[in-house]
Design a protein around this motif. Structure first.
Motif, PDB file in Angstrom:
ATOM      1  N   LYS A  24       0.961  -1.172   0.049  1.00 17.85           N
ATOM      2  CA  LYS A  24      -0.219  -0.305  -0.007  1.00 17.85           C
ATOM      3  C   LYS A  24       0.898   1.198  -0.093  1.00 17.85           C
ATOM      4  O   LYS A  24       1.648   1.330   0.755  1.00 17.85           O
ATOM      5  N   GLN A  25       0.524   1.969  -0.944  1.00 18.48           N
ATOM      6  CA  GLN A  25       1.339   3.412  -0.969  1.00 18.48           C
ATOM      7  C   GLN A  25       0.627   4.429  -1.728  1.00 18.48           C
ATOM      8  O   GLN A  25      -0.299   3.921  -2.686  1.00 18.48           O
ATOM      9  N   SER A  26       0.746   5.607  -1.367  1.00 24.21           N
ATOM     10  CA  SER A  26      -0.020   6.747  -2.114  1.00 24.21           C
ATOM     11  C   SER A  26       0.647   6.808  -3.479  1.00 24.21           C
ATOM     12  O   SER A  26       1.639   6.469  -3.761  1.00 24.21           O
ATOM     13  N   ALA A  27       0.040   7.437  -4.250  1.00 26.64           N
ATOM     14  CA  ALA A  27       0.433   8.257  -5.589  1.00 26.64           C
ATOM     15  C   ALA A  27       1.655   8.803  -5.464  1.00 26.64           C
ATOM     16  O   ALA A  27       2.540   8.526  -6.392  1.00 26.64           O
ATOM     17  N   GLU A  28       1.799   9.648  -4.602  1.00 24.78           N
ATOM     18  CA  GLU A  28       3.331  10.449  -4.324  1.00 24.78           C
ATOM     19  C   GLU A  28       4.215   9.137  -3.883  1.00 24.78           C
ATOM     20  O   GLU A  28       5.526   9.399  -4.500  1.00 24.78           O
ATOM     21  N   GLU A  29       3.908   8.328  -3.032  1.00 23.67           N
ATOM     22  CA  GLU A  29       4.983   7.539  -2.696  1.00 23.67           C
ATOM     23  C   GLU A  29       5.213   6.594  -3.790  1.00 23.67           C
ATOM     24  O   GLU A  29       6.344   6.222  -3.906  1.00 23.67           O
ATOM     25  N   ALA A  30       4.431   6.304  -4.640  1.00 21.46           N
ATOM     26  CA  ALA A  30       4.741   5.467  -5.828  1.00 21.46           C
ATOM     27  C   ALA A  30       5.720   6.236  -6.752  1.00 21.46           C
ATOM     28  O   ALA A  30       6.583   5.624  -7.411  1.00 21.46           O
TER      29      ALA A  30
ATOM     30  N   CYS B 128      10.889  15.557  -4.344  1.00 17.68           N
ATOM     31  CA  CYS B 128       9.811  14.892  -4.868  1.00 17.68           C
ATOM     32  C   CYS B 128       8.641  15.200  -4.378  1.00 17.68           C
ATOM     33  O   CYS B 128       7.676  15.163  -5.255  1.00 17.68           O
ATOM     34  N   ILE B 129       8.303  15.446  -3.132  1.00 19.15           N
ATOM     35  CA  ILE B 129       7.060  15.861  -2.725  1.00 19.15           C
ATOM     36  C   ILE B 129       6.691  17.084  -3.213  1.00 19.15           C
ATOM     37  O   ILE B 129       5.582  17.413  -3.673  1.00 19.15           O
ATOM     38  N   TYR B 130       7.517  18.030  -2.952  1.00 23.36           N
ATOM     39  CA  TYR B 130       7.301  19.398  -3.626  1.00 23.36           C
ATOM     40  C   TYR B 130       7.174  19.338  -4.920  1.00 23.36           C
ATOM     41  O   TYR B 130       6.101  20.089  -5.463  1.00 23.36           O
ATOM     42  N   PHE B 131       7.790  18.765  -5.783  1.00 19.69           N
ATOM     43  CA  PHE B 131       7.610  18.719  -7.334  1.00 19.69           C
ATOM     44  C   PHE B 131       6.370  18.114  -7.620  1.00 19.69           C
ATOM     45  O   PHE B 131       5.557  18.406  -8.568  1.00 19.69           O
ATOM     46  N   PHE B 132       6.004  17.106  -6.732  1.00 17.36           N
ATOM     47  CA  PHE B 132       4.647  16.044  -7.264  1.00 17.36           C
ATOM     48  C   PHE B 132       3.530  17.009  -6.884  1.00 17.36           C
ATOM     49  O   PHE B 132       2.652  17.297  -7.573  1.00 17.36           O
ATOM     50  N   ASN B 133       3.522  17.814  -5.794  1.00 13.90           N
ATOM     51  CA  ASN B 133       2.515  18.902  -5.254  1.00 13.90           C
ATOM     52  C   ASN B 133       2.188  20.252  -6.430  1.00 13.90           C
ATOM     53  O   ASN B 133       1.175  20.181  -6.688  1.00 13.90           O
ATOM     54  N   LYS B 134       3.445  20.392  -6.896  1.00  9.54           N
ATOM     55  CA  LYS B 134       3.378  21.578  -7.699  1.00  9.54           C
ATOM     56  C   LYS B 134       2.924  21.216  -9.083  1.00  9.54           C
ATOM     57  O   LYS B 134       1.947  21.850  -9.807  1.00  9.54           O
ATOM     58  N   ALA B 135       3.274  19.830  -9.472  1.00 13.55           N
ATOM     59  CA  ALA B 135       2.759  19.310 -10.764  1.00 13.55           C
ATOM     60  C   ALA B 135       1.255  19.257 -10.807  1.00 13.55           C
ATOM     61  O   ALA B 135       0.654  19.022 -11.770  1.00 13.55           O
ATOM     62  N   CYS B 136       0.794  18.784  -9.597  1.00 19.09           N
ATOM     63  CA  CYS B 136      -0.660  18.645  -9.230  1.00 19.09           C
ATOM     64  C   CYS B 136      -1.315  19.797  -9.050  1.00 19.09           C
ATOM     65  O   CYS B 136      -2.587  19.817  -8.657  1.00 19.09           O
TER      66      CYS B 136
ATOM     67  N   ASN C 273      12.610  17.706 -13.854  1.00 18.19           N
ATOM     68  CA  ASN C 273      12.320  17.463 -15.270  1.00 18.19           C
ATOM     69  C   ASN C 273      11.374  16.164 -15.291  1.00 18.19           C
ATOM     70  O   ASN C 273      10.282  15.979 -16.057  1.00 18.19           O
ATOM     71  N   GLN C 274      11.575  15.340 -14.455  1.00 21.03           N
ATOM     72  CA  GLN C 274      10.667  14.136 -14.296  1.00 21.03           C
ATOM     73  C   GLN C 274       9.335  14.082 -13.926  1.00 21.03           C
ATOM     74  O   GLN C 274       8.452  13.176 -14.226  1.00 21.03           O
ATOM     75  N   TYR C 275       9.101  15.248 -13.133  1.00 26.75           N
ATOM     76  CA  TYR C 275       7.714  15.781 -13.006  1.00 26.75           C
ATOM     77  C   TYR C 275       7.024  16.777 -13.901  1.00 26.75           C
ATOM     78  O   TYR C 275       5.941  17.215 -13.570  1.00 26.75           O
ATOM     79  N   GLY C 276       7.649  16.809 -14.853  1.00 29.96           N
ATOM     80  CA  GLY C 276       7.345  17.696 -15.904  1.00 29.96           C
ATOM     81  C   GLY C 276       7.371  19.369 -15.722  1.00 29.96           C
ATOM     82  O   GLY C 276       6.599  19.924 -16.262  1.00 29.96           O
TER      83      GLY C 276
ATOM     84  N   PHE D  85       7.818   8.293  -5.832  1.00 30.27           N
ATOM     85  CA  PHE D  85       9.164   8.276  -5.325  1.00 30.27           C
ATOM     86  C   PHE D  85       9.659   7.161  -5.544  1.00 30.27           C
ATOM     87  O   PHE D  85      11.025   7.257  -5.826  1.00 30.27           O
ATOM     88  N   ARG D  86       9.131   6.134  -5.423  1.00 29.58           N
ATOM     89  CA  ARG D  86       9.653   4.682  -5.519  1.00 29.58           C
ATOM     90  C   ARG D  86      10.388   4.488  -6.637  1.00 29.58           C
ATOM     91  O   ARG D  86      11.323   4.026  -6.917  1.00 29.58           O
ATOM     92  N   LYS D  87       9.845   5.184  -7.670  1.00 36.11           N
ATOM     93  CA  LYS D  87      10.184   5.143  -9.108  1.00 36.11           C
ATOM     94  C   LYS D  87      11.568   5.860  -9.243  1.00 36.11           C
ATOM     95  O   LYS D  87      12.536   5.567 -10.188  1.00 36.11           O
ATOM     96  N   LEU D  88      11.964   6.739  -8.454  1.00 34.03           N
ATOM     97  CA  LEU D  88      12.910   7.622  -8.702  1.00 34.03           C
ATOM     98  C   LEU D  88      13.932   7.306  -7.582  1.00 34.03           C
ATOM     99  O   LEU D  88      15.140   8.335  -7.396  1.00 34.03           O
ATOM    100  N   LYS D  89      13.684   6.470  -6.570  1.00 29.43           N
ATOM    101  CA  LYS D  89      14.536   6.336  -5.393  1.00 29.43           C
ATOM    102  C   LYS D  89      15.923   5.884  -5.722  1.00 29.43           C
ATOM    103  O   LYS D  89      16.945   6.477  -5.250  1.00 29.43           O
TER     104      LYS D  89
END
Length: 370
Positions: free
Chosen positions: A214-220, A330-338, A263-266, A222-226
């Motif tokens: 179980k993981q959130s969209a943001e955590e998922a 990652c959290i900052y870029f994810f939220n900003k992209a959303c 860049n990977q968060y667009g 991050f896992r790809k970029l870890k």
């Protein structure tokens, strides 16, 4: 050169660092798992099962390491862990000294792979005797494979005990992990236990291969970029172990990492985005970060102490700071992209948690690579 001149040059470098050298140094000192066993014991299958990669991905990634071994870096583009697979056991007069030298100096463990249903292990036992006598290998794990191919639990236990006793006559008491990496149902048996026991030797194993349902969209995301973040963190830690270099190269590596993540968060990477991230973390963070980094570089200039304790501390801190910056980014870029805001409290808490979480990995790499 006087002490104060050295300080001045440290704080006022004449040119930008060669980051390629930092990344190359890191790759040359990766944590290493040395796999040894007969052909067909399941060494390549073990790598595939642990990493989750396909036959093709693993097969293409191997490259010659010594005359009798091949090396697989995980991952190929951003390597943070190395597997060395010995393939020369069947050769008459196999001498493991060259393979020992290939592992020496890295944080490593020997993974002895034996099929539970194969009692003829004389070639492997001869090699283990030489490895043990060398005194170079500190950690070892015996992996009994293909346990699901045996007809009954009683037969399985008997076969495992037979091979275990043969190894312990040479090695002494050794921890083991019975597994079937394919399994009768097509699912690995004992894989989580294997990963946990490998992590006892190399903390990075748990960090890379932990299973989470179980993981959130943001955590998922991050896992790809870890792995990429840990690659940058490893380079920052490795280069900061060298006197004078870290003050310049570590911030450059961290900036390069944040650029790649954005860049990977667009998101377009520019000074404004960096300023927004820094502003959310807070001015106090920036002052504390700059002061800590500068102090570590000065400590490293102290003869003897600076090249041992000071260098190790600098390497650990730079690894942790880089990883924590990547996690917060990652959290900052994810939220900003959303289109969502990120509170300073959330970002600081994320940074602190990530810093403390990765500390065992950073310490292990520093202790074994200085």
């Amino acid at each position: 050169m006087s002490y104060f001149q050295r300080i001045y040059r440290t704080l006022n470098p004449a040119r930008k660092p060669d980051l390629e050298l930092a990344f190359r140094h890191n790759v040359e000192h990766l944590p290493t798992l040395w796999l040894i066993g007969k052909t067909g014991a399941g060494k390549s299958t073990l790598i595939r099962a642990v990493t989750g990669l396909s036959d093709i991905e693993v097969g293409r990634g191997f490259k010659p390491c010594t005359r009798t071994a091949t090396r697989y870096d995980f991952l190929a583009d951003t390597p943070v862990l190395t597997f060395i697979d010995t393939r020369g056991l069947a050769e008459a007069g196999y001498d493991p000294r060259e393979d020992i030298n290939a592992c020496e100096g890295n944080s490593h463990a020997l993974v002895i792979v034996m099929r539970a249903d194969d009692p003829e292990q004389s070639e492997l036992l001869d090699a283990l005797r030489q490895i043990r006598q060398s005194g170079m290998i500190r950690n070892a794990l015996l992996v009994h494979t293909a346990i699901d191919l045996l007809d009954s639990p009683q037969e399985r236990d008997k076969c495992i005990a037979l091979n275990q006793q043969a190894v312990e006559k040479i090695w002494g008491e050794i921890e083991n992990a019975p597994v079937d990496l394919i399994g009768r149902s097509g699912q690995p048996v004992g894989l989580e236990d294997l990963i946990g026991k490998l992590a006892n030797f190399l903390p990075i194993v748990a960090e890379l291969f932990e299973r989470r349902d179980k993981q959130s969209a943001e955590e998922a995301n991050f896992r790809k970029l870890k792995t990429e973040i840990m690659w940058y963190a490893g380079a920052a830690g490795a280069t900061n172990a060298v006197p004078v270099v870290g003050l310049v190269s570590v911030p450059a590596i961290q900036t390069k990492m944040l650029h790649s993540l954005a860049n990977q968060y667009g998101l377009e990477w520019n000074r404004r985005l960096l300023a927004e991230l820094g502003s959310t973390l807070g001015m106090g963070f920036g002052v504390q970060y700059a002061s800590r980094l500068g102090l570590q570089q000065l400590i490293k200039l102290i003869p003897v102490y600076g090249q041992t304790v000071g260098a190790a501390s600098a390497a650990v801190t730079s690894y942790c700071v880089t990883y924590a910056l990547g996690r917060a980014g990652c959290i900052y870029f994810f939220n900003k992209a959303c289109g969502q805001p990120t509170s300073p409290e959330e970002l600081k808490a994320t940074y602190r948690k990530a810093f403390e979480h990765i500390m065992p990995v950073a310490r292990d790499e520093a202790e074994n690579n200085l």
